[in-house]
Scaffold this motif. Structure first.
Motif, mmCIF file in Angstrom:
data_model
loop_
_atom_site.group_PDB
_atom_site.id
_atom_site.type_symbol
_atom_site.label_atom_id
_atom_site.label_comp_id
_atom_site.label_asym_id
_atom_site.label_seq_id
_atom_site.Cartn_x
_atom_site.Cartn_y
_atom_site.Cartn_z
ATOM 1 N N UNK A 210 19.982 0.455 -7.918
ATOM 2 C CA UNK A 210 19.286 1.134 -6.440
ATOM 3 C C UNK A 210 18.512 2.351 -6.570
ATOM 4 N N UNK A 211 19.188 3.176 -7.803
ATOM 5 C CA UNK A 211 18.707 4.302 -7.964
ATOM 6 C C UNK A 211 17.225 4.172 -8.841
ATOM 7 N N UNK A 212 17.327 3.108 -9.658
ATOM 8 C CA UNK A 212 16.137 2.970 -10.337
ATOM 9 C C UNK A 212 15.100 2.463 -9.426
ATOM 10 N N UNK A 213 15.214 1.548 -8.692
ATOM 11 C CA UNK A 213 14.235 1.056 -7.533
ATOM 12 C C UNK A 213 13.758 2.350 -6.915
ATOM 13 N N UNK A 214 14.702 3.289 -6.128
ATOM 14 C CA UNK A 214 14.150 4.517 -5.750
ATOM 15 C C UNK A 214 13.310 5.399 -6.564
ATOM 16 N N UNK A 215 13.610 5.499 -7.755
ATOM 17 C CA UNK A 215 13.045 6.356 -8.762
ATOM 18 C C UNK A 215 11.737 5.965 -9.062
ATOM 19 N N UNK A 216 11.493 4.853 -9.139
ATOM 20 C CA UNK A 216 10.145 4.248 -9.288
ATOM 21 C C UNK A 216 9.272 4.381 -8.192
ATOM 22 N N UNK A 217 9.795 4.042 -7.098
ATOM 23 C CA UNK A 217 9.146 4.439 -5.578
ATOM 24 C C UNK A 217 8.723 5.800 -5.679
ATOM 25 N N UNK A 218 9.600 6.699 -5.918
ATOM 26 C CA UNK A 218 9.366 8.002 -5.984
ATOM 27 C C UNK A 218 8.090 8.303 -6.935
ATOM 28 N N UNK A 219 8.238 8.003 -8.061
ATOM 29 C CA UNK A 219 6.964 8.213 -8.918
ATOM 30 C C UNK A 219 5.799 7.454 -8.443
ATOM 31 N N UNK A 220 5.705 6.410 -8.052
ATOM 32 C CA UNK A 220 4.551 5.602 -7.477
ATOM 33 C C UNK A 220 4.004 6.472 -6.488
ATOM 34 N N UNK A 221 4.879 7.154 -5.559
ATOM 35 C CA UNK A 221 4.454 7.965 -4.314
ATOM 36 C C UNK A 221 3.854 9.191 -4.780
ATOM 37 N N UNK A 222 3.964 9.789 -5.944
ATOM 38 C CA UNK A 222 3.513 10.904 -6.363
ATOM 39 C C UNK A 222 2.285 10.806 -7.204
ATOM 40 N N UNK A 223 1.589 9.525 -7.540
ATOM 41 C CA UNK A 223 0.666 9.160 -7.960
ATOM 42 C C UNK A 223 -0.586 9.468 -7.383
ATOM 43 N N UNK A 224 -1.528 9.941 -8.000
ATOM 44 C CA UNK A 224 -2.923 10.174 -7.381
ATOM 45 C C UNK A 224 -3.310 8.626 -6.996
ATOM 46 N N UNK A 225 -4.132 8.436 -6.089
ATOM 47 C CA UNK A 225 -4.635 7.002 -5.778
ATOM 48 C C UNK A 225 -5.318 6.371 -7.035
ATOM 49 N N UNK A 226 -5.988 7.042 -7.689
ATOM 50 C CA UNK A 226 -6.851 6.506 -8.807
ATOM 51 C C UNK A 226 -5.673 6.203 -10.101
ATOM 52 N N UNK A 227 -4.824 6.626 -10.046
ATOM 53 C CA UNK A 227 -3.733 6.377 -11.032
ATOM 54 C C UNK A 227 -2.676 5.614 -10.583
ATOM 55 N N UNK A 228 -2.657 5.448 -9.441
ATOM 56 C CA UNK A 228 -1.863 4.295 -9.004
ATOM 57 C C UNK A 228 -2.529 3.013 -8.971
ATOM 58 N N UNK A 229 -3.967 3.065 -8.796
ATOM 59 C CA UNK A 229 -4.414 1.809 -9.098
ATOM 60 C C UNK A 229 -4.498 1.362 -10.685
ATOM 61 N N UNK A 230 -4.630 2.088 -11.428
ATOM 62 C CA UNK A 230 -4.176 1.923 -13.035
ATOM 63 C C UNK A 230 -2.987 1.540 -13.210
ATOM 64 N N UNK A 231 -1.809 2.016 -12.672
ATOM 65 C CA UNK A 231 -0.642 1.498 -12.812
ATOM 66 C C UNK A 231 -0.404 0.145 -12.132
ATOM 67 N N UNK A 232 -0.925 -0.075 -11.002
ATOM 68 C CA UNK A 232 -0.876 -1.414 -10.625
ATOM 69 C C UNK A 232 -1.506 -2.414 -11.267
ATOM 70 N N UNK A 233 -2.693 -2.146 -11.795
ATOM 71 C CA UNK A 233 -3.120 -3.116 -12.781
ATOM 72 C C UNK A 233 -2.416 -3.450 -13.841
ATOM 73 N N UNK A 234 -1.790 -2.523 -14.493
ATOM 74 C CA UNK A 234 -0.767 -2.600 -15.776
ATOM 75 C C UNK A 234 0.165 -3.332 -15.499
ATOM 76 N N UNK A 235 0.948 -2.884 -14.332
ATOM 77 C CA UNK A 235 2.191 -3.781 -13.534
ATOM 78 C C UNK A 235 1.762 -4.867 -13.200
ATOM 79 N N UNK A 236 0.730 -5.291 -12.807
ATOM 80 C CA UNK A 236 0.340 -6.658 -12.493
ATOM 81 C C UNK A 236 0.444 -7.532 -13.514
ATOM 82 N N UNK A 237 0.033 -7.075 -14.748
ATOM 83 C CA UNK A 237 -0.104 -8.041 -16.086
ATOM 84 C C UNK A 237 1.125 -8.485 -16.604
ATOM 85 N N UNK A 238 2.247 -7.752 -16.249
ATOM 86 C CA UNK A 238 3.401 -8.020 -16.720
ATOM 87 C C UNK A 238 4.252 -9.212 -16.074
#
Length: 166
Positions: free
Chosen positions: A138-166
């Motif tokens: 649960x903490x791992x999922x929450x940690x990832x949510x916090x990190x994603x929420x802290x990302x600037x929108x452009x960086x979140x798009x890059x992250x999402x593209x990388x995440x979607x590849x895996x």
């Protein structure tokens, strides 16, 4: 209705400046720990964190273009060129001409680059694996949510593209 969940008696939606300061400091110290092992490895080779980031993303997406890497890293062309020149000259990265667009340069790790990437990421995976085991799913999922929420929108798009590849 707003979520009023609490953790350790603290309402998560109404954090005090002191609670936020503690979180900021925890992030600073965690980042120091997260980068300490790779920094020691990089130092032995005469490289820095910029080299590590380039190696990481080239490994993550073989054939990545220089333009895409520039966007992902958010650095200047001059800065990235210095890093790539060193990695190419040292035999860690290959720059290949694009098949469709001859102007595009596609980046690939060499076997030597792949070995260094495994060493660097292995050290970080071990640290994260231990922290994740200690904290629980649960903490791992929450940690990832916090990190994603802290990302600037452009960086979140890059992250999402990388995440979607895996």
């Amino acid at each position: 209705m707003a979520d009023s969940s609490t953790q350790g008696g603290e309402t998560l939606l109404f954090l005090t400046d002191e609670q936020l300061r503690k979180g900021i400091e925890a992030m600073f110290f965690a980042y120091r720990g997260f980068t300490a092992d790779p920094d020691r490895i990089l130092d032995k080779h005469g490289y820095g964190r910029a080299h590590h980031r380039a190696i990481h993303f080239i490994n993550r997406e073989p054939g990545l273009t220089v333009t895409t890497l520039l966007s992902v890293l958010g650095v200047t062309k001059q800065s990235l060129n210095r890093v790539l020149r060193t990695l190419i000259d040292d035999g860690l990265v290959e720059s290949r001409v694009g098949r469709k667009d001859k102007r595009a340069r596609h980046l690939h790790l060499t076997p030597t680059g792949e070995a260094l990437e495994r060493e660097l990421s292995g050290a970080q995976r071990e640290r994260m694996r231990g922290a994740y085991r200690t904290a629980g799913p649960q903490a791992v999922a929450g940690f990832r949510q916090v990190l994603e929420a802290m990302m600037d929108p452009e960086m979140r798009r890059h992250y999402q593209m990388l995440k979607d590849d895996s």
